[in-house]
Design a protein around this motif. Structure first.
Motif, PDB file in Angstrom:
ATOM      1  N   MET A 293     -12.115  -5.394   7.428  1.00 50.57           N
ATOM      2  CA  MET A 293     -10.693  -5.474   7.730  1.00 50.57           C
ATOM      3  C   MET A 293      -9.976  -4.132   7.588  1.00 50.57           C
ATOM      4  SD  MET A 293     -10.430  -8.674   8.491  1.00 50.57           S
ATOM      5  CE  MET A 293      -8.678  -9.050   8.452  1.00 50.57           C
ATOM      6  N   GLU A 294     -10.684  -3.108   7.106  1.00 55.39           N
ATOM      7  CA  GLU A 294     -10.050  -1.813   6.887  1.00 55.39           C
ATOM      8  C   GLU A 294     -10.932  -0.692   7.441  1.00 55.39           C
ATOM      9  OE1 GLU A 294      -7.885  -1.134   3.107  1.00 55.39           O
ATOM     10  OE2 GLU A 294      -9.192   0.623   2.911  1.00 55.39           O
ATOM     11  N   LEU A 295     -10.341   0.200   8.240  1.00 48.15           N
ATOM     12  CA  LEU A 295     -11.084   1.283   8.877  1.00 48.15           C
ATOM     13  C   LEU A 295     -10.383   2.609   8.625  1.00 48.15           C
ATOM     14  CD1 LEU A 295     -11.551  -0.475  12.324  1.00 48.15           C
ATOM     15  CD2 LEU A 295     -13.289  -0.278  10.544  1.00 48.15           C
ATOM     16  N   LYS A 296     -11.163   3.673   8.531  1.00 48.62           N
ATOM     17  CA  LYS A 296     -10.576   5.000   8.393  1.00 48.62           C
ATOM     18  C   LYS A 296      -9.913   5.400   9.709  1.00 48.62           C
ATOM     19  CE  LYS A 296     -13.666   6.654   4.757  1.00 48.62           C
ATOM     20  NZ  LYS A 296     -14.648   7.700   4.354  1.00 48.62           N
ATOM     21  N   TYR A 297      -8.734   5.952   9.625  1.00 49.63           N
ATOM     22  CA  TYR A 297      -7.907   6.210  10.810  1.00 49.63           C
ATOM     23  C   TYR A 297      -8.540   7.229  11.767  1.00 49.63           C
ATOM     24  CZ  TYR A 297      -3.717   7.257  13.578  1.00 49.63           C
ATOM     25  OH  TYR A 297      -2.830   7.436  14.599  1.00 49.63           O
ATOM     26  N   ASN A 298      -8.799   8.440  11.304  1.00 47.54           N
ATOM     27  CA  ASN A 298      -9.246   9.516  12.199  1.00 47.54           C
ATOM     28  C   ASN A 298     -10.582   9.223  12.893  1.00 47.54           C
ATOM     29  OD1 ASN A 298      -6.942  11.066  11.756  1.00 47.54           O
ATOM     30  ND2 ASN A 298      -7.838  12.144   9.998  1.00 47.54           N
TER      31      ASN A 298
ATOM     32  N   THR B  30     -13.563   7.683  17.823  1.00 48.41           N
ATOM     33  CA  THR B  30     -14.601   6.818  18.415  1.00 48.41           C
ATOM     34  C   THR B  30     -14.043   6.040  19.603  1.00 48.41           C
ATOM     35  OG1 THR B  30     -15.731   6.589  16.287  1.00 48.41           O
ATOM     36  CG2 THR B  30     -16.180   4.901  17.967  1.00 48.41           C
ATOM     37  N   PHE B  31     -12.837   5.508  19.473  1.00 50.53           N
ATOM     38  CA  PHE B  31     -12.202   4.800  20.584  1.00 50.53           C
ATOM     39  C   PHE B  31     -12.007   5.731  21.782  1.00 50.53           C
ATOM     40  CE2 PHE B  31     -10.169   1.432  17.678  1.00 50.53           C
ATOM     41  CZ  PHE B  31     -11.108   0.486  18.047  1.00 50.53           C
ATOM     42  N   ALA B  32     -11.555   6.957  21.531  1.00 51.72           N
ATOM     43  CA  ALA B  32     -11.325   7.919  22.612  1.00 51.72           C
ATOM     44  C   ALA B  32     -12.628   8.228  23.347  1.00 51.72           C
ATOM     45  CB  ALA B  32     -10.705   9.202  22.066  1.00 51.72           C
TER      46      ALA B  32
ATOM     47  N   ILE C 198      -1.905  -2.817  10.323  1.00 52.32           N
ATOM     48  CA  ILE C 198      -1.067  -2.132   9.343  1.00 52.32           C
ATOM     49  C   ILE C 198      -1.613  -0.717   9.185  1.00 52.32           C
ATOM     50  CG2 ILE C 198      -0.289  -2.062   6.940  1.00 52.32           C
ATOM     51  CD1 ILE C 198      -0.636  -5.096   6.864  1.00 52.32           C
ATOM     52  N   LEU C 199      -0.779   0.285   9.385  1.00 54.12           N
ATOM     53  CA  LEU C 199      -1.179   1.674   9.224  1.00 54.12           C
ATOM     54  C   LEU C 199      -0.702   2.168   7.871  1.00 54.12           C
ATOM     55  CD1 LEU C 199      -0.246   3.025  12.782  1.00 54.12           C
ATOM     56  CD2 LEU C 199      -2.383   1.985  12.012  1.00 54.12           C
ATOM     57  N   GLY C 200      -1.619   2.725   7.086  1.00 57.23           N
ATOM     58  CA  GLY C 200      -1.232   3.175   5.753  1.00 57.23           C
ATOM     59  C   GLY C 200      -2.225   4.172   5.192  1.00 57.23           C
ATOM     60  N   ARG C 201      -2.324   4.214   3.874  1.00 59.12           N
ATOM     61  CA  ARG C 201      -3.240   5.129   3.200  1.00 59.12           C
ATOM     62  C   ARG C 201      -3.953   4.390   2.070  1.00 59.12           C
ATOM     63  NH1 ARG C 201      -2.651  10.460   4.550  1.00 59.12           N
ATOM     64  NH2 ARG C 201      -0.832  10.959   5.852  1.00 59.12           N
ATOM     65  N   ASP C 202      -5.186   4.836   1.791  1.00 62.73           N
ATOM     66  CA  ASP C 202      -5.947   4.193   0.720  1.00 62.73           C
ATOM     67  C   ASP C 202      -5.678   4.890  -0.610  1.00 62.73           C
ATOM     68  OD1 ASP C 202      -7.350   6.565   0.745  1.00 62.73           O
ATOM     69  OD2 ASP C 202      -9.138   5.735   1.731  1.00 62.73           O
ATOM     70  N   ALA C 203      -6.455   4.524  -1.627  1.00 66.94           N
ATOM     71  CA  ALA C 203      -6.233   5.075  -2.964  1.00 66.94           C
ATOM     72  C   ALA C 203      -6.468   6.576  -3.021  1.00 66.94           C
ATOM     73  CB  ALA C 203      -7.145   4.370  -3.966  1.00 66.94           C
TER      74      ALA C 203
ATOM     75  N   ASP D 233      -5.588   8.576  -0.618  1.00 68.77           N
ATOM     76  CA  ASP D 233      -4.588   9.140   0.292  1.00 68.77           C
ATOM     77  C   ASP D 233      -5.149   9.442   1.681  1.00 68.77           C
ATOM     78  OD1 ASP D 233      -1.859   9.743   0.631  1.00 68.77           O
ATOM     79  OD2 ASP D 233      -2.264  11.897   0.507  1.00 68.77           O
ATOM     80  N   ASN D 234      -6.243   8.754   2.050  1.00 73.71           N
ATOM     81  CA  ASN D 234      -6.775   8.882   3.409  1.00 73.71           C
ATOM     82  C   ASN D 234      -6.081   7.878   4.324  1.00 73.71           C
ATOM     83  OD1 ASN D 234      -8.840  10.842   2.794  1.00 73.71           O
ATOM     84  ND2 ASN D 234      -9.982   9.180   1.786  1.00 73.71           N
ATOM     85  N   ARG D 235      -5.785   8.281   5.547  1.00 73.62           N
ATOM     86  CA  ARG D 235      -5.136   7.379   6.492  1.00 73.62           C
ATOM     87  C   ARG D 235      -6.095   6.250   6.871  1.00 73.62           C
ATOM     88  NH1 ARG D 235      -2.411  10.447  11.405  1.00 73.62           N
ATOM     89  NH2 ARG D 235      -1.227   8.505  11.500  1.00 73.62           N
TER      90      ARG D 235
END
Length: 217
Positions: A154-159, A164-166, A190-195, A197-199
């Protein structure tokens, strides 16, 4: 022997020896996308890659083996601009067919006309089929998120996800980010940051993804 292979010999005879046989070394370009084109080519030996740039990404359209005609569109388009790049994947030989040669072929050899038209029609059908199979990028992204949620992810690293999608949809990271932020605005992500501070991108509810997929399909 194929029709095009048979016509290679006939083309040489019709052109009365004025044709050119060009040797192309491995990794060298026969022509580049955007350049002016005044000739088509018949591949008699080797292997040629036909590719183009789509939204800053290279897209391979075809790998050609003998006997193949390519670059013929430049002889039919008004501006004569190349719509793709042709690069030799191995040392190759091509017969150069100029506009003057083509005019002579069309005047003296109906079979050559038929073979060229057959190639053009075949390429048009192939391009059309591929275009019809290209998925909506937005729907494709939703499906992938749905797959992740099905597997409990349910949670993926943003960058890395954006990149990968691109790469997958042969588009820019900016366009993917527009889709991602649009899904977030709809409450699907939901866009946010983990513990650390990674997007991150967090999938909100799998049922909502299903609802969107059914609506778009």
């Amino acid at each position: 022997m194929s029709i095009i292979a048979q016509q290679t010999v006939q083309m040489k005879q019709v052109s009365r020896g004025n044709y050119l046989m060009r040797n192309v070394l491995k990794h060298n370009a026969v022509f580049n996308e955007g350049s002016k084109g005044d000739a088509a080519y018949i591949l008699t030996e080797g292997k040629i890659e036909i590719s183009g740039i789509i939204e800053s990404h290279k897209k391979v359209f075809a790998i050609l083996n003998p006997i193949s005609i390519f670059g013929e569109m430049a002889l039919f388009l008004d501006d004569g601009v190349r719509t793709a790049t042709a690069i030799a994947l191995e040392d190759s030989k091509v017969v150069v067919v100029t506009k003057d040669d083509l005019d002579e072929f069309m005047h003296d050899s109906p079979k050559v006309i038929a073979s060229i038209i057959t190639v053009l029609v075949s390429r048009l059908k192939t391009t059309t089929r591929k275009a019809m199979k290209v998925p909506s990028i937005g729907l494709g992204i939703v499906r992938i998120f749905d797959l992740f949620s099905t597997c409990g992810k349910m949670e993926l690293k943003y960058n890395p996800t954006i990149k990968t999608f691109a790469d997958t949809f042969v588009t820019t990271t900016e366009k993917i980010e527009q889709y991602i932020h649009g899904l977030a605005d709809q409450g699907l992500l939901i866009l946010g940051r983990d513990a650390n501070d990674n997007r991150i991108i967090r999938i909100r509810e799998r049922e909502m993804l299903h609802a969107v997929m059914q609506k778009k399909e």
